[in-house]
Scaffold this motif. Structure first.
Motif, mmCIF file in Angstrom:
data_model
loop_
_atom_site.group_PDB
_atom_site.id
_atom_site.type_symbol
_atom_site.label_atom_id
_atom_site.label_comp_id
_atom_site.label_asym_id
_atom_site.label_seq_id
_atom_site.Cartn_x
_atom_site.Cartn_y
_atom_site.Cartn_z
ATOM 1 N N ALA A 235 -91.139 45.741 23.114
ATOM 2 C CA ALA A 235 -90.302 44.098 22.666
ATOM 3 C C ALA A 235 -89.265 44.856 21.367
ATOM 4 N N THR B 239 -92.735 40.334 17.481
ATOM 5 C CA THR B 239 -91.756 39.379 18.096
ATOM 6 C C THR B 239 -93.641 40.437 19.469
ATOM 7 N N LEU B 240 -93.659 41.808 18.542
ATOM 8 C CA LEU B 240 -95.079 42.461 19.419
ATOM 9 C C LEU B 240 -96.292 42.176 18.626
ATOM 10 N N GLY C 220 -88.542 42.576 16.470
ATOM 11 C CA GLY C 220 -88.805 43.390 17.643
ATOM 12 C C GLY C 220 -90.727 43.601 17.013
ATOM 13 N N ARG D 205 -90.014 34.661 21.678
ATOM 14 C CA ARG D 205 -90.926 34.628 20.611
ATOM 15 C C ARG D 205 -90.124 33.186 20.123
ATOM 16 N N TYR E 283 -87.542 39.170 22.039
ATOM 17 C CA TYR E 283 -88.080 39.415 23.779
ATOM 18 C C TYR E 283 -89.338 40.479 23.684
ATOM 19 N N GLY E 284 -89.802 40.501 24.214
ATOM 20 C CA GLY E 284 -90.658 41.908 24.440
ATOM 21 C C GLY E 284 -91.549 41.344 25.626
ATOM 22 N N MET F 201 -96.935 38.488 20.540
ATOM 23 C CA MET F 201 -97.364 39.349 21.756
ATOM 24 C C MET F 201 -99.626 39.497 21.907
#
Length: 304
Positions: free
Chosen positions: A229, A155-156, A152, A270, A233-234, A159
């Motif tokens: 996230a 992913t952040l 996570g 991602r 996924y986020g 982003m």
């Protein structure tokens, strides 16, 4: 809904529903009319994840889901006439959970996408494709069990890189090279009705990003309320996400010097160290209303 929501519940929805401040109002203005219009409804969820909110430094927990509400379009809704056939309302939502109850909701839904399925043409100049949009390609996006925190965070990070690279439109690189900093070449951008879905960086630049930047100016900074996230996924949402002026004209509208709000939910997948897929919800009806064009009002007026 009272059993699941806090006493000071806030609900944010797209035009014509906007903000509601108690669950009874949400039931009366949105859910009851929609359930009367779309019978035998199913929630067909493609994405589900949760996380600590980066915007308030982890001070709140938000849960996100995305998919379609499917049923039979048997009665009128918002002036849209029924077809008696299957129909889907494309949606994404964020819920803030406090002490086991939902304190805030952002429930964003693509009404023009619904209109097109019912035979209307609200945006005749749409540049990209109209599709009933599928969920993520790997089919691994219903995260009912906790994902590894490190995934996570990655992913952040991706982003944030994308927001830094692209968010203010100030990079000096050519557009496609700029996009390639954050996106895979075979990216998919699942955009709202009025813009459409587009595939590959080159076609995304041609069919959305290029016209978007050419048509809009004086973009404000982001106004995200939640950014989370989990795993690969986020997503985030704002109220509004940003403001801009359609000084170059946009989506067939004449040039305007009025600063307009953009209410947006973005959901990302991602893959590795770049973004692969993006599902985007923009309140197009609200944007057009700010330009003096009431798309739903035209429907109701035509039937009087």
């Amino acid at each position: 809904m009272n059993a699941r929501t806090s006493c000071n519940y806030i609900w944010r929805g797209f035009h014509p529903f906007h903000m509601q401040t108690n669950s009874q109002a949400v039931s009366e203005v949105f859910w009851q009319p929609f359930r009367r219009a779309v019978t035998h409804m199913q929630r067909r969820m493609d994405v589900f994840f949760a996380g600590d909110n980066l915007i308030d430094e982890g001070g709140s927990i938000w849960v996100c889901s995305m998919g379609h509400l499917m049923g039979l379009f048997d009665n009128p809704w918002l002036g849209i006439q029924p077809t008696g056939k299957m129909i889907m309302l494309r949606y994404a939502e964020f819920h803030k959970v406090v002490e086991g109850k939902i304190a805030e909701t952002a429930f964003y839904f693509d009404i023009p996408h619904f209109m097109i399925q019912a035979g209307y043409t609200p945006f005749p100049d749409q540049a990209a494709a109209h599709l009933v949009q599928p969920g993520p390609m790997p089919h691994d996006s219903l995260l009912f069990a906790d994902a590894a925190p490190s995934a996570g965070q990655k992913t952040l990070d991706v982003m944030h890189k994308m927001i830094s690279d692209l968010g203010q439109w100030k990079n000096d690189l050519p557009l496609e090279e700029e996009l390639a900093l954050s996106w895979h070449d075979d990216m998919i951008w699942w955009g709202p009705a009025g813009i459409g879905a587009t595939y590959t960086i080159a076609r995304y630049a041609q069919q959305h990003s290029g016209p978007f930047r050419a048509g809009l100016s004086d973009r404000s900074g982001t106004g995200h309320i939640a950014r989370i996230a989990e795993g690969d996924y986020g997503g985030f949402f704002g109220w509004p996400n940003f403001k801009a002026k359609a000084t170059g004209g946009y989506l067939g509208l004449p040039p305007s010097d009025k600063s307009c709000e953009f209410r947006v939910i973005d959901i990302y997948r991602r893959e590795g160290d770049k973004l692969k897929e993006n599902w985007v919800f923009i309140d197009m009806l609200h944007f057009f209303n700010q330009q003096g064009i009431d798309i739903l009002g035209r429907l109701k007026g035509a039937q009087q």
